[in-house]
Design an enzyme around this catalytic site. Structure first.
Site, PDB file in Angstrom:
ATOM      1  N   CYS A  16      -3.852  -2.307  -1.225  1.00 27.24           N
ATOM      2  CA  CYS A  16      -5.373  -1.460  -2.567  1.00 27.24           C
ATOM      3  C   CYS A  16      -5.548  -0.167  -0.806  1.00 27.24           C
ATOM      4  O   CYS A  16      -6.104   0.616  -1.680  1.00 27.24           O
ATOM      5  CB  CYS A  16      -6.243  -3.298  -1.703  1.00 27.24           C
ATOM      6  SG  CYS A  16      -5.504  -4.329  -3.419  1.00 27.24           S
ATOM      7  N   TYR A  63     -12.332   0.999  -6.818  1.00 30.77           N
ATOM      8  CA  TYR A  63     -12.973   0.553  -6.000  1.00 30.77           C
ATOM      9  C   TYR A  63     -14.472   0.793  -5.645  1.00 30.77           C
ATOM     10  O   TYR A  63     -14.785   1.839  -6.118  1.00 30.77           O
ATOM     11  CB  TYR A  63     -12.127   1.088  -4.741  1.00 30.77           C
ATOM     12  CG  TYR A  63     -10.891  -0.343  -4.795  1.00 30.77           C
ATOM     13  CD1 TYR A  63     -10.243  -0.968  -4.781  1.00 30.77           C
ATOM     14  CD2 TYR A  63      -9.514   0.564  -5.328  1.00 30.77           C
ATOM     15  CE1 TYR A  63      -9.025  -2.232  -5.099  1.00 30.77           C
ATOM     16  CE2 TYR A  63      -8.085   1.066  -5.158  1.00 30.77           C
ATOM     17  CZ  TYR A  63      -8.188  -0.658  -4.890  1.00 30.77           C
ATOM     18  OH  TYR A  63      -6.550  -1.588  -5.518  1.00 30.77           O
ATOM     19  N   CYS A 544      21.201 -23.099  -2.768  1.00 28.64           N
ATOM     20  CA  CYS A 544      20.083 -22.055  -2.533  1.00 28.64           C
ATOM     21  C   CYS A 544      21.261 -21.178  -2.292  1.00 28.64           C
ATOM     22  O   CYS A 544      21.300 -20.057  -1.554  1.00 28.64           O
ATOM     23  CB  CYS A 544      19.158 -22.088  -1.174  1.00 28.64           C
ATOM     24  SG  CYS A 544      20.434 -22.768   0.480  1.00 28.64           S
TER      25      CYS A 544
END
Length: 546
Positions: A16, A63, A544
């Site tokens: 962000c 924002y 795995c």
């Protein structure tokens, strides 16, 4: 060049911060450094770049931004922008919009007709239902667990104590997430009363004391939510049926709970009551459970719930309902069903009928849902809508993000709401989680698609848990391998699906997903294993194996 410091709100991660930084740097000759941890932006800008341009650059990305040197615009008693925003409703969409608009300097009036604020999620939806589901899950594990060395026990259940604990948490969250915002933000004011439009610019509010108040705000958000839809079955409306609202606070466990509707609400609450000790029958009019989802989901969940003891009647019409001597009689096709409690869970209808939307020129769909575009705009200028009262998916996180983007757009920003990678979760056990397109939907859109399905007995963590109920299905574009969608039935499907959503958002291919590092003995590793099945037989791999 001058240097300013901006307070940034709404950031949730370093990504962000980089987004905000990029938005600021897109302005000519602007240099910026943004810290997610400090929620601050240090900006160096030439004299011809006004502070308002910097703020707008951030706000267009969804924002909030304010000058640190300013007299605290988010809590100023007088809206700095001069804009007056009126919001009808006080749920998640309403408060998300109010907070963002107030951060931008607007004066906000929230109008609420109900006795309590907070809307559906905190009061009668997400929060109490998940608490109930969790308590029922604990009871179920006490009675039935897969481990040989743990003796089964019959739990002693006090439903009234469970409800009291549940409602105490509801009140706590309502205070923390809604009332406290009103108490600490003088730019946001609550007006109790029922609102309707006189015209596109004017709201009339009928106050509890019998007076009327008129408002002419600059912008309006409709966020009135939705309530349970009751089908027109003969005799039903005159009976004391439950909706989810009554079911969640019921202090007694039914002897036989009959549920109309085999979708999200009916299945979540039905399984919870089943695990608390009720006998449960679900009646679904359409041929399968969760009829909007991939066909395999409904089939898998039906088998699992029936094994647990739920009776499921799909493709069955309820012809009439009667109530006498504390019992319901439902006339079905071929049998009469009796139970002491009837739960109606046949969907939710937008709360728009009393708003006089015609006077404002606001268009709705046949079910009264307000039609909005991707910027949350209605057909009336200056009027926006968000949440369950619109034609968008009825999820609280969609409502909240819609409210935030509506506020950004009200104040001159440009924030679109993209739902193409919206995850959805049904909190049954196992959970159901989906994102993107099903294989059928992809083909309907003209895409050449293929899919692979991995049963959970191929996922090491599921084997370690001794719980292999469910599957993971991935849908991909045939030529490019680009991920198109994921459908999951698994105990932790809700935790797995966000990884698929992020992969979808970033246009990853099946090969990309198969090549990622996933921690071993996690359920989310099932995504990697399913991706690998597009090119190999995972049964032949060691544990795995990369």
């Amino acid at each position: 060049m001058s240097t300013v410091q901006l307070r940034i709100t709404g950031m949730t991660c370093d990504h962000c911060a980089r987004t905000v930084e990029g938005a600021l740097k897109s302005l000519p000759q602007v240099k910026a450094r943004v810290s997610y941890q400090d929620a601050l932006a240090e900006v160096e800008a030439p004299g011809h770049i006004a502070t308002e341009q910097l703020l707008k650059a951030v706000q267009t990305k969804g924002y909030g931004a304010s000058l640190v040197e300013a007299a605290n615009p988010p809590t100023a008693a007088k809206g700095d922008s001069g804009l007056h925003v009126a919001i009808i409703g006080s749920g998640s969409a309403a408060f998300a919009c109010a907070i963002r608009a107030a951060e931008g300097g607007a004066r906000v009036t929230i109008i609420e007709a109900a006795e309590v604020i907070g809307g559906t999620c905190v009061n009668v939806g997400c929060v109490p239902s998940k608490i109930m589901i969790r308590s029922a899950h604990i009871a179920h594990l006490a009675r039935d667990n897969p481990f040989a060395g743990i003796a089964a026990a019959t739990p002693k259940i006090d439903r009234s104590k469970l409800v009291a604990q549940q409602q105490a948490r509801v009140e706590e969250l309502r205070q923390a997430k809604y009332q406290s915002i009103l108490d600490t933000n003088p730019n946001i004011n609550l007006l109790k009363g029922k609102a309707h439009f006189r015209d596109a610019r004017t709201l009339v509010i009928a106050r509890p004391e019998g007076t009327e108040k008129m408002l002419t705000p600059d912008r309006i958000l409709i966020a009135t939510g939705a309530t349970a839809a009751v089908p027109p079955i003969p005799g039903l409306k005159d009976t004391p049926y439950w909706t989810s609202t009554e079911a969640l606070v019921a202090e007694r466990i039914p002897g036989h709970l009959i549920i109309l509707g085999g979708s999200v609400v009916g299945l979540e609450i039905g399984q919870a009551f089943l695990r608390l000790g009720a006998r449960v029958t679900v009646i679904e009019l359409l041929p399968r459970l969760l009829p909007r989802d991939d066909e395999a989901i409904g089939e898998s969940l039906k088998t699992i719930l029936e094994q647990e003891g739920m009776r499921i009647l799909s493709g069955v019409q309820t012809r009439s309902v009667r109530h006498a001597r504390n019992n319901f009689d439902l006339e079905l096709e071929g049998e009469t069903l009796q139970g002491d409690v009837l739960l109606v869970a046949t969907g939710r209808r937008p709360n728009t009928a009393d708003l006089n939307l015609e006077a404002a020129g606001i268009k709705v769909e046949k079910n009264d849902a307000i039609i909005i575009d991707d910027h949350l705009r209605t057909s009336a200028e200056h009027v926006y809508a968000a949440g369950d009262c619109t034609n968008q998916p009825q999820f609280v996180y969609v409502a909240a993000v819609g409210g935030t983007r509506a506020a950004v757009n009200m104040m001159g920003g440009d924030a679109a709401l993209d739902l193409s990678t919206m995850p959805a979760v049904v909190f049954t056990d196992p959970q159901v989680a989906t994102v993107g397109l099903t294989e059928a939907q992809a083909k309907d859109q003209g895409l050449e698609a293929e899919s692979r399905t991995l049963s959970l007995d191929n996922v090491p963590r599921a084997l370690a848990n001794f719980d292999t109920r469910g599957f993971i299905k991935l849908v991909a574009e045939q030529d490019s391998g680009r991920l198109l969608g994921a459908q999951i039935v698994a105990p932790e499907a809700g935790e797995i699906i966000q990884t698929a959503a992020l992969a979808l958002r970033n246009r990853m291919t099946i090969a990309d997903l198969a090549d990622q590092l996933f921690p071993y003995l996690t359920m989310v590793e099932g995504l990697k294993l399913t991706a690998q099945t597009f090119t190999k037989d995972v049964k032949q791999l060691s544990c795995c194996a990369g």
